[in-house]
Design a protein around this motif. Sequence first.
Motif, mmCIF file in Angstrom:
data_model
loop_
_atom_site.group_PDB
_atom_site.id
_atom_site.type_symbol
_atom_site.label_atom_id
_atom_site.label_comp_id
_atom_site.label_asym_id
_atom_site.label_seq_id
_atom_site.Cartn_x
_atom_site.Cartn_y
_atom_site.Cartn_z
ATOM 1 N N ALA A 65 1.113 -0.861 -0.010
ATOM 2 C CA ALA A 65 0.368 0.329 0.213
ATOM 3 C C ALA A 65 1.113 0.946 0.272
ATOM 4 O O ALA A 65 0.115 1.994 -0.563
ATOM 5 C CB ALA A 65 -0.947 0.384 1.084
ATOM 6 N N HIS A 66 1.797 1.070 0.598
ATOM 7 C CA HIS A 66 2.440 1.915 0.733
ATOM 8 C C HIS A 66 3.506 2.890 0.028
ATOM 9 O O HIS A 66 4.302 3.663 -0.095
ATOM 10 C CB HIS A 66 4.151 2.671 1.334
ATOM 11 N N LEU A 67 3.650 1.354 -1.679
ATOM 12 C CA LEU A 67 4.485 1.944 -2.801
ATOM 13 C C LEU A 67 3.715 2.248 -4.278
ATOM 14 O O LEU A 67 2.726 2.380 -4.174
ATOM 15 C CB LEU A 67 4.637 0.465 -3.307
ATOM 16 N N ARG A 68 3.511 3.150 -5.227
ATOM 17 C CA ARG A 68 3.320 3.674 -6.130
ATOM 18 C C ARG A 68 3.935 3.342 -7.122
ATOM 19 O O ARG A 68 5.051 3.182 -7.507
ATOM 20 C CB ARG A 68 3.417 5.326 -6.184
ATOM 21 N N PHE A 69 2.652 2.789 -8.112
ATOM 22 C CA PHE A 69 3.839 2.034 -9.775
ATOM 23 C C PHE A 69 2.761 2.495 -10.725
ATOM 24 O O PHE A 69 1.902 3.260 -10.720
ATOM 25 C CB PHE A 69 3.304 0.634 -9.738
ATOM 26 N N ASP A 70 3.982 2.498 -11.591
ATOM 27 C CA ASP A 70 3.476 3.184 -12.762
ATOM 28 C C ASP A 70 2.533 2.538 -13.598
ATOM 29 O O ASP A 70 1.172 2.500 -14.629
ATOM 30 C CB ASP A 70 4.773 3.434 -13.788
ATOM 31 N N SER A 71 2.756 0.679 -13.699
ATOM 32 C CA SER A 71 2.357 0.423 -14.426
ATOM 33 C C SER A 71 2.548 -1.684 -13.562
ATOM 34 O O SER A 71 3.207 -1.887 -12.514
ATOM 35 C CB SER A 71 2.187 -0.210 -15.797
ATOM 36 N N ALA A 72 1.237 -2.337 -13.882
ATOM 37 C CA ALA A 72 0.829 -3.493 -13.258
ATOM 38 C C ALA A 72 1.535 -5.149 -14.042
ATOM 39 O O ALA A 72 0.498 -4.675 -15.338
ATOM 40 C CB ALA A 72 -0.100 -3.411 -12.060
ATOM 41 N N LEU A 73 1.179 -5.944 -14.063
ATOM 42 C CA LEU A 73 1.422 -6.326 -14.879
ATOM 43 C C LEU A 73 1.403 -8.267 -14.168
ATOM 44 O O LEU A 73 1.213 -8.687 -12.948
ATOM 45 C CB LEU A 73 2.232 -7.270 -15.457
ATOM 46 N N CYS A 74 -0.043 -9.107 -14.768
ATOM 47 C CA CYS A 74 -0.447 -9.946 -13.757
ATOM 48 C C CYS A 74 -0.232 -11.583 -15.001
ATOM 49 O O CYS A 74 -1.776 -10.789 -15.504
ATOM 50 C CB CYS A 74 -1.502 -10.184 -13.310
ATOM 51 N N ASN A 75 0.935 -11.778 -14.755
ATOM 52 C CA ASN A 75 0.755 -12.599 -16.517
ATOM 53 C C ASN A 75 0.446 -13.981 -16.054
ATOM 54 O O ASN A 75 1.098 -14.842 -15.635
ATOM 55 C CB ASN A 75 2.132 -13.016 -17.543
ATOM 56 N N MET A 76 -0.460 -14.488 -16.718
ATOM 57 C CA MET A 76 -1.018 -15.930 -16.828
ATOM 58 C C MET A 76 -1.523 -16.353 -15.410
ATOM 59 O O MET A 76 -0.731 -17.433 -14.662
ATOM 60 C CB MET A 76 -0.143 -16.857 -18.005
ATOM 61 N N ALA A 77 -1.950 -15.282 -14.356
ATOM 62 C CA ALA A 77 -2.013 -15.871 -13.369
ATOM 63 C C ALA A 77 -3.663 -15.672 -12.568
ATOM 64 O O ALA A 77 -3.342 -16.074 -11.613
ATOM 65 C CB ALA A 77 -1.082 -15.425 -12.148
ATOM 66 N N LEU A 78 -4.283 -15.080 -13.213
ATOM 67 C CA LEU A 78 -5.485 -14.665 -12.703
ATOM 68 C C LEU A 78 -6.317 -15.571 -12.828
ATOM 69 O O LEU A 78 -7.167 -15.768 -11.101
ATOM 70 C CB LEU A 78 -6.183 -13.479 -13.406
ATOM 71 N N PHE A 79 -6.342 -16.906 -13.387
ATOM 72 C CA PHE A 79 -7.300 -18.063 -13.124
ATOM 73 C C PHE A 79 -6.615 -19.541 -12.505
ATOM 74 O O PHE A 79 -7.200 -19.947 -12.041
ATOM 75 C CB PHE A 79 -7.525 -18.386 -15.202
ATOM 76 N N ASP A 80 -5.411 -18.437 -11.961
ATOM 77 C CA ASP A 80 -4.784 -19.823 -11.008
ATOM 78 C C ASP A 80 -5.217 -19.088 -9.008
ATOM 79 O O ASP A 80 -5.147 -19.798 -8.544
ATOM 80 C CB ASP A 80 -3.254 -19.642 -10.929
ATOM 81 N N ILE A 81 -5.595 -17.999 -9.139
ATOM 82 C CA ILE A 81 -6.305 -17.135 -7.368
ATOM 83 C C ILE A 81 -7.291 -17.139 -7.642
ATOM 84 O O ILE A 81 -8.369 -17.268 -8.617
ATOM 85 C CB ILE A 81 -5.262 -15.661 -8.593
ATOM 86 N N ALA A 82 -7.737 -18.276 -6.765
ATOM 87 C CA ALA A 82 -8.707 -18.337 -6.306
ATOM 88 C C ALA A 82 -10.069 -17.219 -5.909
ATOM 89 O O ALA A 82 -11.119 -17.274 -5.713
ATOM 90 C CB ALA A 82 -8.703 -19.301 -4.413
ATOM 91 N N ASN A 83 -9.516 -16.062 -5.413
ATOM 92 C CA ASN A 83 -10.280 -15.079 -5.559
ATOM 93 C C ASN A 83 -9.513 -13.601 -6.245
ATOM 94 O O ASN A 83 -8.450 -13.504 -4.914
ATOM 95 C CB ASN A 83 -11.274 -14.881 -3.558
ATOM 96 N N VAL A 84 -9.688 -12.874 -7.004
ATOM 97 C CA VAL A 84 -8.708 -12.031 -7.454
ATOM 98 C C VAL A 84 -9.486 -10.766 -7.086
ATOM 99 O O VAL A 84 -9.112 -9.547 -7.201
ATOM 100 C CB VAL A 84 -8.909 -12.133 -8.810
ATOM 101 N N GLU A 85 -10.633 -10.343 -6.315
ATOM 102 C CA GLU A 85 -11.102 -9.080 -5.840
ATOM 103 C C GLU A 85 -9.633 -8.037 -4.935
ATOM 104 O O GLU A 85 -10.239 -7.422 -5.057
ATOM 105 C CB GLU A 85 -12.668 -9.480 -4.734
ATOM 106 N N PRO A 86 -9.839 -8.910 -3.691
ATOM 107 C CA PRO A 86 -8.676 -7.833 -3.498
ATOM 108 C C PRO A 86 -7.436 -7.946 -4.337
ATOM 109 O O PRO A 86 -7.058 -6.749 -3.786
ATOM 110 C CB PRO A 86 -7.468 -9.540 -2.636
ATOM 111 N N LEU A 87 -6.958 -8.429 -5.284
ATOM 112 C CA LEU A 87 -6.145 -7.671 -5.813
ATOM 113 C C LEU A 87 -6.198 -6.610 -7.015
ATOM 114 O O LEU A 87 -5.673 -5.624 -7.507
ATOM 115 C CB LEU A 87 -5.716 -8.612 -6.598
ATOM 116 N N PHE A 88 -7.280 -6.748 -7.389
ATOM 117 C CA PHE A 88 -8.269 -5.490 -8.065
ATOM 118 C C PHE A 88 -8.191 -4.292 -7.440
ATOM 119 O O PHE A 88 -8.011 -3.438 -8.044
ATOM 120 C CB PHE A 88 -10.065 -6.439 -9.295
#
Length: 271
Positions: A117-140
């Motif tokens: 939470a204390h970091l700031r990003f120009d961009s983010a990548l999630c490569n071939m993993a959302l379908f491996d994650i049991a619940n993606v709502e916290p990530l979004f």
Amino acid sequence: MPTHETRRANLETLAAWNANAATWDEKMGEAGNDFVNILQWPAILRLLDPQPGQHILDAACGNGLMARRLASLGASVTAFDFSSNLVDFARQRTASELPISYYVLDATEPGDLEALAHLRFDSALCNMALFDIANVEPLFRILSRVIKPGGVFVFSLMHPAFNNPTSVHILEESDLGGEIFTQYAIKSSRYMSHFQAYGLALRNQPKPQLYFHRPLEYYLNLGFQNNFILDGFEERAFPPEVPASNPLTWGGQFHEFPPVLIARMTLPNRA
Ligand SMILES: C[S@@+](CC[C@H](N)C(=O)[O-])C[C@H]1O[C@@H](n2cnc3c(N)ncnc32)[C@H](O)[C@@H]1O
């Protein structure tokens, strides 16, 4: 709130990725495979457009293959995965001069994600993993907080319509009309419903892992609910000349069907 069932599935997923970490690291190494090099990476370069000096988040980084590629282009990278075994491999493979910070974080745990939470990003990548994650709502949710206004989130998926756990690869031959005719097709029996199913990310991995199938509208709507706008999208099929290791695995003979899609979602600049 995650249900008991989601927590159980997530723990099982973690056990599988830890068990498969050495196989995954050995197969992906630094070179990746055809899925990475032909389907994903060229589209990631177009949609993420990584620039020297940017700070990029690599979510669910596996053995850090993408993180190292992005850092080699001059970005500084924060990368995380919930598999401590995979993060160990990622750290071992990362030369000390590459500006990558690795974390062991569970994307389904809002408390874990607060570490970003204390970091700031120009961009983010999630490569071939959302379908491996049991619940993606916290990530979004965390991404909409830590990506800078105007920044982008790029994710790739196994195409949920053509490459989901129910997809069957079909090769048919006929000589109707006096000519031998072969036809490749994909048959999927489920698309709209959310479901989980065991599968193999790599053919010889020690333990099957769970896939979490969701229709595309779910991911896009989750992005919209978290203030993202969809402004880039590619469906990636193998060109016809790419050979497959056997007649029914993904390769150029299935060039009419994209096994991978890549989306870019942008956070608007504040007025
Ligand atoms: C198919 S691999 C992709 C790895 C990497 N992004 C790449 O492109 O090589 C999927 C990754 O998702 C990770 N993963 C699954 N569930 C996760 C979770 N809840 N939190 C963090 N990582 C997770 C796995 O450990 C695995 O490294």
